[in-house]
Design a protein around this motif. Structure first.
Motif, PDB file in Angstrom:
ATOM      1  N   THR A 420      -0.083 -11.026  11.041  1.00 15.18           N
ATOM      2  CA  THR A 420      -0.217 -11.578   9.533  1.00 15.18           C
ATOM      3  C   THR A 420      -1.302 -11.019   8.994  1.00 15.18           C
ATOM      4  OG1 THR A 420      -1.339 -13.672  10.295  1.00 15.18           O
ATOM      5  CG2 THR A 420       1.226 -13.547  10.469  1.00 15.18           C
ATOM      6  N   ARG A 421      -2.576 -10.514   9.504  1.00 20.27           N
ATOM      7  CA  ARG A 421      -3.638 -10.572   8.979  1.00 20.27           C
ATOM      8  C   ARG A 421      -3.721  -9.735   7.666  1.00 20.27           C
ATOM      9  NH1 ARG A 421      -8.491  -8.335  12.758  1.00 20.27           N
ATOM     10  NH2 ARG A 421      -7.891 -10.527  13.521  1.00 20.27           N
ATOM     11  N   ASN A 422      -3.125  -8.525   7.693  1.00 16.16           N
ATOM     12  CA  ASN A 422      -3.148  -7.810   6.290  1.00 16.16           C
ATOM     13  C   ASN A 422      -2.014  -8.001   5.529  1.00 16.16           C
ATOM     14  OD1 ASN A 422      -5.472  -6.229   7.030  1.00 16.16           O
ATOM     15  ND2 ASN A 422      -4.134  -5.368   8.856  1.00 16.16           N
ATOM     16  N   ALA A 423      -1.326  -9.076   5.489  1.00 16.81           N
ATOM     17  CA  ALA A 423       0.176  -9.182   4.838  1.00 16.81           C
ATOM     18  C   ALA A 423      -0.354  -9.620   3.144  1.00 16.81           C
ATOM     19  CB  ALA A 423       0.816 -10.236   5.457  1.00 16.81           C
ATOM     20  N   ALA A 424      -1.538 -10.387   2.987  1.00 13.75           N
ATOM     21  CA  ALA A 424      -1.887 -10.734   1.566  1.00 13.75           C
ATOM     22  C   ALA A 424      -2.260  -9.442   0.708  1.00 13.75           C
ATOM     23  CB  ALA A 424      -3.095 -11.678   1.707  1.00 13.75           C
ATOM     24  N   THR A 425      -2.815  -8.295   1.712  1.00  8.31           N
ATOM     25  CA  THR A 425      -3.337  -7.230   0.985  1.00  8.31           C
ATOM     26  C   THR A 425      -2.263  -6.288   0.540  1.00  8.31           C
ATOM     27  OG1 THR A 425      -5.368  -7.136   2.195  1.00  8.31           O
ATOM     28  CG2 THR A 425      -4.934  -5.147   1.340  1.00  8.31           C
ATOM     29  N   SER A 426      -1.130  -6.408   1.370  1.00  9.32           N
ATOM     30  CA  SER A 426       0.192  -5.498   1.029  1.00  9.32           C
ATOM     31  C   SER A 426       1.024  -5.925   0.357  1.00  9.32           C
ATOM     32  CB  SER A 426       0.764  -5.047   2.535  1.00  9.32           C
ATOM     33  OG  SER A 426       1.137  -6.097   3.316  1.00  9.32           O
ATOM     34  N   ILE A 427       1.099  -7.327   0.103  1.00  3.52           N
ATOM     35  CA  ILE A 427       2.138  -7.672  -0.764  1.00  3.52           C
ATOM     36  C   ILE A 427       2.064  -7.292  -2.159  1.00  3.52           C
ATOM     37  CG2 ILE A 427       0.892  -9.826  -1.515  1.00  3.52           C
ATOM     38  CD1 ILE A 427       3.519 -11.639  -1.537  1.00  3.52           C
ATOM     39  N   LYS A 428       3.367  -6.741  -2.896  1.00  5.03           N
ATOM     40  CA  LYS A 428       3.481  -6.251  -4.075  1.00  5.03           C
ATOM     41  C   LYS A 428       4.816  -6.511  -4.923  1.00  5.03           C
ATOM     42  CE  LYS A 428      -0.048  -3.215  -3.857  1.00  5.03           C
ATOM     43  NZ  LYS A 428      -0.697  -3.935  -2.732  1.00  5.03           N
ATOM     44  N   THR A 429       4.821  -6.955  -5.956  1.00  7.65           N
ATOM     45  CA  THR A 429       5.952  -7.342  -6.627  1.00  7.65           C
ATOM     46  C   THR A 429       6.286  -5.829  -7.279  1.00  7.65           C
ATOM     47  OG1 THR A 429       4.917  -9.194  -7.685  1.00  7.65           O
ATOM     48  CG2 THR A 429       6.837  -8.487  -8.735  1.00  7.65           C
ATOM     49  N   GLU A 430       7.579  -5.731  -6.811  1.00  4.16           N
ATOM     50  CA  GLU A 430       8.270  -4.473  -6.814  1.00  4.16           C
ATOM     51  C   GLU A 430       9.246  -4.528  -7.968  1.00  4.16           C
ATOM     52  OE1 GLU A 430      10.080  -3.048  -3.332  1.00  4.16           O
ATOM     53  OE2 GLU A 430       8.179  -1.931  -2.763  1.00  4.16           O
TER      54      GLU A 430
END
Length: 683
Positions: A420-430
């Motif tokens: 889960t560590r980098n998920a907040a960095t990678s979330i994007k609205t597509e």
């Protein structure tokens, strides 16, 4: 001559005492200075018959007023205070970042779900849809911003560790050099008070950066790190080096270099600013990043999955609002190969299978053979054993593991798993087209005209079919089947305690039957046969082939008459149906996080609130610890200064005393001179 010598010895003693007192006054503000005192002794007496007459005084020593216990306590409290201050300096801004409504996630989450409710009130309104899309973008941007702040703090910690390690090395070298100089002076019988003070002050300054244990050995002091590893041994020095972690290169490690050998001491370092930063990183920063990432994964997965169950304004099945949480790039970034792995071992793919069951911890995967491995949680609990050949791959706390790129693993290879560590960095609205928001449900039901009974629709139909929104190709068959396999007509038979019904496809072909209990709510589970766009059956490929089906569930109430029934149809474009939008809104209060726990899960808002509360509690405790350590350090410094510090009032009194002493000694010399002159004149 004896009287003259006595006066001269008094003058010399008085002058030495005045110089020592003056030196104390001059160094009243010198850090680490220990006040000094002169120690006088009497000269050997001369025998006159049965009597012994004194011959004056001598300067026996210039003593350093010092207590090793008090000084070591000051060094220890300095280390603990620096640890607490460094920890508080890191946790305070993050506490403010997460808890503030303007910089944290609470405001963005609330606004997003508020916009969702506005869309549900008017599903066909383009302005409401566009506002929801904008708020989704704002939400993902907020995740990115908070995560960026946490990553930046980690980078700053890495840089600070390097700077502090350099300072430790310089101070340790100074201690070793002072050990050498003190040994040289001491071997000649001298007492190098100023050098001893300089060494103690250097050790105290070193304690602000890292906790050390001090051991006196003859005229030398040896310094040991918390793990028992020597930092300074006499005039020999080991050095600290900050390197990229072998387990996690994004987290710098502390390495002790002793000649040609090196040892990683990151896990045992305590005290000082270095200890405070490492403690903060382990207990606050990493768990916060993991929790924030878990919330981001649940938001993206739950929203996308629910959108895949509905219809957009164009009458098509829903598209993903956020990016795919299991893209090829992301699943390859959730594991970190150890720097000690065998050559060509490759990496592991980490696929999220159930976001609700994800934890906030990291994992360690260790291979005992090329195919057998075990998984250990951060708390030390072991899972497994597992084998890479197991199909499908076992789900571990919501994720599964598989080999990446055909690497050749060997016994002893290990990996750090950060689901889960980098998920907040990678979330994007597509999603960019607001019309693609799937607010409507795919199917709706209505009563057949001319009904005579009290039949009513208690719950509109829902499609129970495994739709994977991230796999449009696999979904095509299912979506086509749902569209082409309706309308469905359901007709009830004669009344009775158990009333039967039958349902037919668009061509009037019987698809199945069932029964209800009139007068109460009944859940219907209809098996709908799947057909393609041409109306041909979709089969499973077996011999003989079997037509595939999907399930439609709905509920009815009341007591239908014979011939009463209902139609189930596919909702078209511009539908005012908002049932899927309501399901999306319900995600705000639905228990979707930590569903594998004893409590059966918490909501998205509660999960983020738990993060804010946890960091806030640690910030509050850090503030209390820092205040307490400040007070303890002040007490330790006061105790040391009360003995070794310079009291200007006392030294001023000594200055007057020794001045009078010097004057009195000069009078003795004067008297001796007068007596000598009288004697000469008489001759």
């Amino acid at each position: 001559m004896s009287l003259l010598n006595i006066g001269m010895s008094g003058l010399a003693a008085g002058q030495s005492s005045l110089m020592t007192t003056g030196n104390n006054i001059a160094n009243a503000d010198t850090a680490g200075y220990s006040r000094q005192q002169t120690v006088q002794g009497t000269k050997d007496s001369i025998q006159f018959g049965n009597l012994y007459i004194g011959t004056g005084t001598t300067l026996a020593d210039v003593r350093r007023v010092y207590n090793s216990y008090l000084d070591q306590q000051l060094q220890l409290k300095t280390s603990l205070n620096s640890d607490a201050a460094a920890y508080l300096g890191q946790v305070t801004p993050i506490d403010k970042l997460l808890s503030d409504n303007g910089t944290g996630l609470t405001g963005a989450l609330t606004k997003f779900f508020s916009s969702m409710q506005n869309v549900n009130a008017n599903p066909t309104d383009d302005a409401s849809r566009q506002l929801l899309l904008s708020d989704a973008q704002a939400l993902s941007n907020r995740f990115n911003t908070v995560s960026s702040q946490l990553n930046e703090q980690n980078a700053n910690i890495n840089g600070s560790l390097g700077t502090m390690a350099d300072q430790v090395n310089k101070l340790a070298t100074t201690v070793a050099q002072l050990n050498q100089r003190i040994s040289e002076v001491s071997s000649g019988g001298g007492m190098p008070n100023d050098l001893l003070d300089m060494r103690n002050e250097t050790v105290r300054q070193l304690s602000t950066f890292i906790g050390v244990q001090v051991s006196e050995r003859g005229s030398n002091v040896d310094l040991y790190l918390p793990g028992g590893q020597p930092l300074v041994m006499g005039n020999s020095v080991s050095t600290l080096e900050v390197v990229a972690g072998k387990v996690d290169p994004t987290r710098s490690s502390i390495q002790l270099n002793r000649g040609s050998s090196t040892i990683d001491i990151t896990g045992v370092v305590t005290g000082g600013e270095i200890g405070g930063l490492l403690r903060y990183r382990e207990t606050v920063l990493d768990p916060a990043m993991n929790e924030l990432g878990r919330v981001a994964l649940v938001v993206a997965d739950q929203m996308n999955s629910q959108l895949g169950q509905g219809l957009d304004k164009n009458g098509e099945f829903g598209a993903a609002l956020f990016n795919n949480i299991n893209s090829a790039a992301l699943i390859s970034q959730r594991s970190i190969a150890s720097g000690n792995n065998s050559t060509g071992s490759g990496n592991l793919n980490v696929t999220i299978k159930d976001t609700g069951k994800l934890s906030t911890g990291d994992y360690t995967v260790t291979f005992s053979t090329a195919t057998d491995y075990s998984v250990k949680r951060a708390d030390g609990s072991s899972l497994g054993p597992f084998n890479t050949g197991t199909t499908p791959a076992p789900v571990i706390d919501g994720f599964s593991l598989s080999l990446n790129g055909g690497g050749a693993l060997s016994a002893g290879d290990s990996f750090k798993i950060t689901p889960t560590r980098n998920a907040a960095t990678s979330i994007k609205t597509e999603m960019t087209d607001a019309k693609r928001l799937a607010i409507a449900a795919p199917l709706s039901a209505s009563l057949l005209p001319g009904a005579n009974g009290t039949l009513s629709i208690a719950g509109q139909p829902t499609v129970k079919v495994p739709l994977d929104i991230y796999n449009p190709a696999a979904n095509a068959e299912m979506q086509t089947a749902v569209k082409n396999s309706v309308p469905v007509k359901l007709v009830f038979g004669p009344e009775g305690p158990s009333q039967s019904f039958k349902y037919y496809d668009a061509k009037g072909t019987l698809m199945g039957s069932g029964s209800i209990v009139p007068g109460q709510n009944n859940t219907l589970s209809l098996q709908i046969k799947m057909v393609d766009a041409s109306g041909a059956p979709i089969t499973d490929g077996a011999v003989p082939p079997v037509q595939k089906t999907f399930t439609v569930e709905m509920s009815v109430a009341g007591s239908p008459k014979d011939g009463d029934g209902l139609n189930i149809k596919f909702n078209g474009a511009d539908s005012k149906d908002n049932r899927n939008g309501t399901a999306l809104s319900n995600l705000q209060t639905k228990q979707t996080v930590d569903t594998g726990s004893v409590s059966k899960g918490i909501t998205l808002v509660d999960a983020y609130g738990k993060l804010v509360e946890g960091v806030g509690a640690k910030a509050s405790q850090g503030k209390l610890d820092s205040a307490a350590n400040n007070a303890i350090l002040a007490n330790a410094k006061g105790a040391r200064d009360s003995l070794s510090g310079v009291d200007l009032d006392e030294e001023t009194g000594n200055l007057v005393k020794y001045q009078q002493y010097y004057t009195a000694s000069s009078q003795i010399i004067k008297a001796a001179q007068e007596m000598f002159s009288t004697l000469i004149n008489s001759l």
